[in-house]
Design a protein around this motif. Structure first.
Motif, PDB file in Angstrom:
ATOM      1  N   UNK A 137       0.844  -1.186   0.000  1.00 41.86           N
ATOM      2  CA  UNK A 137       0.000   0.000   0.000  1.00 41.86           C
ATOM      3  C   UNK A 137       0.881   1.239   0.000  1.00 41.86           C
ATOM      4  N   UNK A 138       0.674   2.103  -0.983  1.00 42.25           N
ATOM      5  CA  UNK A 138       1.450   3.339  -1.058  1.00 42.25           C
ATOM      6  C   UNK A 138       0.877   4.367  -0.084  1.00 42.25           C
ATOM      7  N   UNK A 139       1.788   4.983   0.663  1.00 38.29           N
ATOM      8  CA  UNK A 139       1.397   6.023   1.609  1.00 38.29           C
ATOM      9  C   UNK A 139       2.383   7.178   1.518  1.00 38.29           C
ATOM     10  N   UNK A 140       1.891   8.394   1.745  1.00 37.96           N
ATOM     11  CA  UNK A 140       2.746   9.575   1.798  1.00 37.96           C
ATOM     12  C   UNK A 140       3.063   9.900   3.252  1.00 37.96           C
ATOM     13  N   UNK A 141       4.280  10.350   3.489  1.00 35.69           N
ATOM     14  CA  UNK A 141       4.711  10.720   4.837  1.00 35.69           C
ATOM     15  C   UNK A 141       4.741  12.237   4.967  1.00 35.69           C
ATOM     16  N   UNK A 142       4.575  12.760   6.181  1.00 34.25           N
ATOM     17  CA  UNK A 142       4.520  14.212   6.368  1.00 34.25           C
ATOM     18  C   UNK A 142       5.848  14.923   6.160  1.00 34.25           C
ATOM     19  N   UNK A 143       6.975  14.202   6.199  1.00 36.04           N
ATOM     20  CA  UNK A 143       8.270  14.844   6.004  1.00 36.04           C
ATOM     21  C   UNK A 143       9.184  13.898   5.245  1.00 36.04           C
ATOM     22  N   UNK A 144      10.374  14.388   4.897  1.00 32.03           N
ATOM     23  CA  UNK A 144      11.321  13.588   4.117  1.00 32.03           C
ATOM     24  C   UNK A 144      12.277  12.784   4.992  1.00 32.03           C
ATOM     25  N   UNK A 145      12.134  12.865   6.307  1.00 32.59           N
ATOM     26  CA  UNK A 145      13.009  12.108   7.190  1.00 32.59           C
ATOM     27  C   UNK A 145      12.834  10.608   6.958  1.00 32.59           C
ATOM     28  N   UNK A 146      13.947   9.883   6.958  1.00 31.75           N
ATOM     29  CA  UNK A 146      13.885   8.443   6.687  1.00 31.75           C
ATOM     30  C   UNK A 146      13.136   7.703   7.788  1.00 31.75           C
ATOM     31  N   UNK A 147      13.342   8.108   9.045  1.00 32.18           N
ATOM     32  CA  UNK A 147      12.712   7.448  10.182  1.00 32.18           C
ATOM     33  C   UNK A 147      11.643   8.354  10.772  1.00 32.18           C
ATOM     34  N   UNK A 155      -1.864   1.855  18.298  1.00 34.66           N
ATOM     35  CA  UNK A 155      -0.881   1.313  17.358  1.00 34.66           C
ATOM     36  C   UNK A 155       0.284   2.293  17.220  1.00 34.66           C
ATOM     37  N   UNK A 156       1.498   1.796  17.361  1.00 35.84           N
ATOM     38  CA  UNK A 156       2.695   2.594  17.148  1.00 35.84           C
ATOM     39  C   UNK A 156       3.362   2.109  15.866  1.00 35.84           C
ATOM     40  N   UNK A 157       3.496   3.002  14.905  1.00 33.98           N
ATOM     41  CA  UNK A 157       3.988   2.639  13.574  1.00 33.98           C
ATOM     42  C   UNK A 157       5.362   3.243  13.351  1.00 33.98           C
ATOM     43  N   UNK A 158       6.295   2.411  12.925  1.00 31.17           N
ATOM     44  CA  UNK A 158       7.618   2.876  12.534  1.00 31.17           C
ATOM     45  C   UNK A 158       7.662   2.965  11.016  1.00 31.17           C
ATOM     46  N   UNK A 159       7.830   4.178  10.503  1.00 31.57           N
ATOM     47  CA  UNK A 159       7.940   4.399   9.067  1.00 31.57           C
ATOM     48  C   UNK A 159       9.409   4.507   8.673  1.00 31.57           C
ATOM     49  N   UNK A 160       9.845   3.654   7.757  1.00 27.93           N
ATOM     50  CA  UNK A 160      11.179   3.742   7.177  1.00 27.93           C
ATOM     51  C   UNK A 160      10.966   4.150   5.723  1.00 27.93           C
ATOM     52  N   UNK A 161      10.910   5.449   5.491  1.00 24.19           N
ATOM     53  CA  UNK A 161      10.490   5.949   4.197  1.00 24.19           C
ATOM     54  C   UNK A 161      11.627   6.268   3.255  1.00 24.19           C
ATOM     55  N   UNK A 162      11.286   6.376   1.994  1.00 26.80           N
ATOM     56  CA  UNK A 162      12.198   6.849   0.955  1.00 26.80           C
ATOM     57  C   UNK A 162      11.426   7.835   0.092  1.00 26.80           C
ATOM     58  N   UNK A 163      11.977   9.032  -0.069  1.00 26.68           N
ATOM     59  CA  UNK A 163      11.264  10.033  -0.851  1.00 26.68           C
ATOM     60  C   UNK A 163       9.911  10.385  -0.271  1.00 26.68           C
ATOM     61  N   UNK A 164       9.801  10.396   1.068  1.00 34.55           N
ATOM     62  CA  UNK A 164       8.556  10.729   1.779  1.00 34.55           C
ATOM     63  C   UNK A 164       7.430   9.749   1.460  1.00 34.55           C
ATOM     64  N   UNK A 165       7.786   8.495   1.206  1.00 37.63           N
ATOM     65  CA  UNK A 165       6.789   7.487   0.876  1.00 37.63           C
ATOM     66  C   UNK A 165       7.099   6.159   1.559  1.00 37.63           C
ATOM     67  N   UNK A 166       6.048   5.363   1.732  1.00 34.34           N
ATOM     68  CA  UNK A 166       6.195   3.944   2.047  1.00 34.34           C
ATOM     69  C   UNK A 166       5.273   3.179   1.107  1.00 34.34           C
ATOM     70  N   UNK A 167       5.566   1.899   0.907  1.00 36.36           N
ATOM     71  CA  UNK A 167       4.734   1.106  -0.022  1.00 36.36           C
ATOM     72  C   UNK A 167       4.443  -0.295   0.497  1.00 36.36           C
ATOM     73  N   UNK A 168       4.983  -0.653   1.655  1.00 35.45           N
ATOM     74  CA  UNK A 168       4.744  -1.977   2.236  1.00 35.45           C
ATOM     75  C   UNK A 168       4.380  -1.808   3.712  1.00 35.45           C
ATOM     76  N   UNK A 189       4.230  -1.633  16.814  1.00 38.56           N
ATOM     77  CA  UNK A 189       3.301  -2.701  16.453  1.00 38.56           C
ATOM     78  C   UNK A 189       3.146  -2.863  14.950  1.00 38.56           C
ATOM     79  N   UNK A 190       3.726  -1.937  14.185  1.00 33.71           N
ATOM     80  CA  UNK A 190       3.695  -2.039  12.720  1.00 33.71           C
ATOM     81  C   UNK A 190       4.907  -1.318  12.152  1.00 33.71           C
ATOM     82  N   UNK A 191       5.389  -1.824  11.029  1.00 33.77           N
ATOM     83  CA  UNK A 191       6.527  -1.214  10.341  1.00 33.77           C
ATOM     84  C   UNK A 191       6.128  -0.998   8.883  1.00 33.77           C
ATOM     85  N   UNK A 192       6.337   0.209   8.406  1.00 33.79           N
ATOM     86  CA  UNK A 192       6.059   0.530   7.007  1.00 33.79           C
ATOM     87  C   UNK A 192       7.358   0.935   6.335  1.00 33.79           C
TER      88      UNK A 192
END
Length: 218
Positions: A137-147, A155-168, A189-192
């Protein structure tokens, strides 16, 4: 054991990052990718930022000789021009090294679990036994920070983004703490994460999840 001060910790991380990036550039230029375990499959995540990094690298390569030419005719001190030239070349190589670090450190799915990466700064393993579900699932993140850590109800979600996006999206069976650049994370409890081909990563992960289920023939 005495805890090191914040400036020392920051300096240590900066030096480790710099060394790791130059090492990545060395391996990439000599085409020496990291060796994975037998049966492991790599999944890149650099596609979304490749055009941006490519543009910066190209502009820097063009800027260096132009700036040097300007300084040659306007600044009478050769030392200033040589210093500026050296800094320009260092900056160009730094950006190429950043690109290289993203290329040679992909996500990896193997029999043990999903290895989540972001260049040389993020590298942790999520065992298949800890994964409840995984989906694309593609999602946009509020900032460009990787973490980025996101709190959504319980639910506590850890986003490991690239280009302000996640896809898994990876949903965990129970809260898990993972190592991050600044130290272990709190229980999540979740990692994106982002992958260039999320469907392929999810399909491969589900194969491993089927094998790792209790009562399977593994």
């Amino acid at each position: 054991m005495r805890k090191e001060s914040r400036p020392v910790a920051l300096l240590r991380r900066a030096v480790a990052y710099e060394v790791g990036m130059w090492h990545s550039l060395y391996r990439w230029l000599l085409r020496r990718p990291l060796v994975h375990t037998p049966g492991a499959e790599a999944f890149s995540y650099v596609g979304v930022v490749k055009p941006i990094l490519g543009a910066f690298i190209a502009l820097s390569a063009i800027e260096i000789p132009i700036f040097d030419l300007i300084l040659r005719h306007t600044v009478p001190w050769p030392s200033v021009r040589h210093t500026a030239l050296a800094l320009g070349i260092w900056g160009l190589l730094w950006m190429i090294g950043l690109f290289a670090s993203l290329r040679i450190h992909p996500h990896v799915a193997d029999a043990a679990g999903l290895r989540v990466r972001n260049g040389i700064s993020v590298d942790f393993m999520v065992p298949w036994t800890a994964v409840a579900t995984i989906g694309a699932r593609y999602r946009s993140l509020p900032s460009s920070r990787a973490i980025q850590v996101e709190q959504d109800d319980a639910v506590t979600i850890l986003n490991v983004g690239t280009g302000s996006q996640t896809s898994v999206d990876v949903v965990l069976r129970e809260p898990l703490s993972v190592p991050l650049p600044k130290g272990p994370s709190g229980p999540v409890t979740a990692i994106r994460l982002y992958a260039d081909d999320p469907e392929a990563l999810v399909a491969r992960a589900r194969q491993h999840l089927t094998v790792s289920l209790p009562g399977s023939d593994s």
